[in-house]
Write a protein that holds these residues in place. Structure first.
Motif, short mmCIF file in Angstrom:
data_model
loop_
_atom_site.label_atom_id
_atom_site.label_comp_id
_atom_site.label_asym_id
_atom_site.label_seq_id
_atom_site.Cartn_x
_atom_site.Cartn_y
_atom_site.Cartn_z
N THR A 35 -0.96 -7.32 2.19
CA THR A 35 -0.97 -5.96 1.64
C THR A 35 -0.71 -4.98 2.75
O THR A 35 -1.47 -4.91 3.72
CB THR A 35 -2.33 -5.64 0.98
OG1 THR A 35 -2.61 -6.64 -0.01
CG2 THR A 35 -2.29 -4.27 0.33
N ASP A 55 7.71 5.52 -6.20
CA ASP A 55 7.61 4.32 -7.04
C ASP A 55 8.93 3.58 -7.04
O ASP A 55 10.00 4.19 -7.12
CB ASP A 55 7.24 4.71 -8.48
CG ASP A 55 5.78 5.12 -8.60
OD1 ASP A 55 4.98 4.72 -7.73
OD2 ASP A 55 5.44 5.84 -9.55
N TYR A 58 10.83 -0.62 -1.98
CA TYR A 58 10.44 -1.92 -1.46
C TYR A 58 11.08 -2.13 -0.08
O TYR A 58 12.09 -1.51 0.26
CB TYR A 58 10.84 -3.06 -2.41
CG TYR A 58 12.33 -3.19 -2.64
CD1 TYR A 58 13.11 -4.03 -1.84
CD2 TYR A 58 12.97 -2.48 -3.66
CE1 TYR A 58 14.47 -4.15 -2.05
CE2 TYR A 58 14.32 -2.59 -3.86
CZ TYR A 58 15.07 -3.43 -3.06
OH TYR A 58 16.43 -3.54 -3.26
N ASN A 73 6.78 -4.94 -2.10
CA ASN A 73 6.92 -3.88 -3.09
C ASN A 73 5.86 -2.80 -2.90
O ASN A 73 4.69 -3.10 -2.62
CB ASN A 73 6.79 -4.47 -4.50
CG ASN A 73 7.96 -5.36 -4.85
OD1 ASN A 73 9.08 -4.90 -4.99
ND2 ASN A 73 7.70 -6.66 -4.97
N TYR A 74 6.29 -1.57 -3.06
CA TYR A 74 5.38 -0.43 -2.93
C TYR A 74 4.42 -0.38 -4.09
O TYR A 74 4.82 -0.52 -5.25
CB TYR A 74 6.20 0.86 -2.86
CG TYR A 74 5.38 2.12 -2.82
CD1 TYR A 74 4.52 2.39 -1.76
CD2 TYR A 74 5.46 3.06 -3.85
CE1 TYR A 74 3.77 3.55 -1.72
CE2 TYR A 74 4.72 4.23 -3.81
CZ TYR A 74 3.87 4.47 -2.75
OH TYR A 74 3.14 5.62 -2.71
N ASN A 75 3.15 -0.17 -3.81
CA ASN A 75 2.11 -0.10 -4.83
C ASN A 75 1.44 1.26 -4.75
O ASN A 75 0.53 1.49 -3.96
CB ASN A 75 1.09 -1.22 -4.63
CG ASN A 75 0.06 -1.27 -5.74
OD1 ASN A 75 0.07 -0.43 -6.64
ND2 ASN A 75 -0.82 -2.26 -5.69
N THR A 78 -2.48 1.91 -4.95
CA THR A 78 -3.37 1.66 -3.81
C THR A 78 -2.99 2.51 -2.61
O THR A 78 -3.09 2.11 -1.46
CB THR A 78 -3.35 0.17 -3.43
OG1 THR A 78 -1.99 -0.26 -3.26
CG2 THR A 78 -4.01 -0.66 -4.50
N ASP A 81 0.39 1.09 -0.39
CA ASP A 81 0.49 -0.30 0.03
C ASP A 81 1.85 -0.89 -0.30
O ASP A 81 2.47 -0.53 -1.30
CB ASP A 81 -0.57 -1.15 -0.67
CG ASP A 81 -1.98 -0.80 -0.23
OD1 ASP A 81 -2.11 0.10 0.61
OD2 ASP A 81 -2.91 -1.44 -0.72
#
Length: 251
Positions: A35, A55, A58, A73-75, A78, A81
């Motif tokens: 992460t 959003d 990546y 991948n962008y989260n 969180t 992350d």
């Protein structure tokens, strides 16, 4: 009819904001989940001074010892992350080479390089967001060596931004349709480049380079007497030596 405007030029090397990635590791049947925590603003919506992640972003990451591209991948849930699931790390100390905005097909895993097009000979500036087009030409790259449980990657920008502050010193309004910038022959403002993460360098890599860039406006700009307007152009990194010139043409 051509009219003369006063203008100032500011060439900005794109300031990169460090993208801190502290990774946590969880093991399940010999698989490792990484992460990547992103603590500061770094990319995609460029406002002229900084950038932020969005959003769908990546990173394509080369991990030394893995013969494939690892996708992080962008989260947004969180707080920045980047996550790569089901990844088996080859060692207790690993080297990570990350690219943003680069197709996996354009990454040389063995040599840790990426072939990219920097800048464009024709660009369009939006009426609503004058700097938004800069981000689409900007490739990010960075590396973190000898790491496992703590990954910190500072992502570097690949393009420079040329900022034009135009001032109408005439007594009547003028309509501006485009701005073109041309530098001396042999200097490349856009073209195919190679980003080498082993040597931390960007080099011009093909014979498709151009020393001229034209910026079109999504809608013509009406510049009143004494009015001002700012234009932005993305360019590949370049240097000017004594005797080199920059020619600006405002239509």
């Amino acid at each position: 009819m051509r009219k003369t405007l006063l203008f100032t030029i500011l060439i900005l090397s794109m300031l990169f904001a460090g993208c801190s990635h502290d990774t946590t590791q969880s093991s399940n049947n010999d698989y490792v989940t990484l992460t990547a925590h992103h603590n500061t603003t770094t990319r995609v919506d460029f406002d002229g001074y900084r950038s932020t992640w969005s959003d769908g972003d990546y990173l394509n990451v080369v991990v030394d010892g893995i013969d494939d591209i690892c996708v992080f991948n962008y989260n947004a849930m969180t707080e920045g992350d980047f996550v790569c699931s089901n990844l088996i790390l080859p060692s207790s100390e690993n080297d990570f080479y990350a690219f943003y905005g680069v197709s996996a097909d354009d990454i040389d895993i063995e040599n840790k390089t990426a072939t990219v097009t920097l800048g464009s000979t024709t660009q369009v500036q939006s009426k609503e967001s004058a700097m938004s087009h800069i981000a689409q030409y900007d490739i990010l790259y960075g590396k973190s060596l000898g790491v496992n449980n703590s990954i910190d990657i500072s992502m570097n920008h690949s393009v420079v931004a040329i900022k034009f502050n135009m001032i109408n010193s005439l007594q009547e309004a003028v309509t501006i349709k485009s701005v073109s910038v041309t530098v001396s022959e042999g200097i490349v403002l856009s073209g195919t480049h190679s980003i080498n993460l082993l040597d931390d360098e960007i080099i011009y890599a093909a014979e498709d380079g151009s020393n001229s860039v034209q910026l079109l406006f999504e809608e013509p700009i009406l510049l009143e007497a004494n009015g001002t307007h700012t234009a932005w152009i993305a360019a590949s990194p370049f240097e000017l030596a004594d005797g080199d010139t920059i020619t600006v043409d405002i239509t």
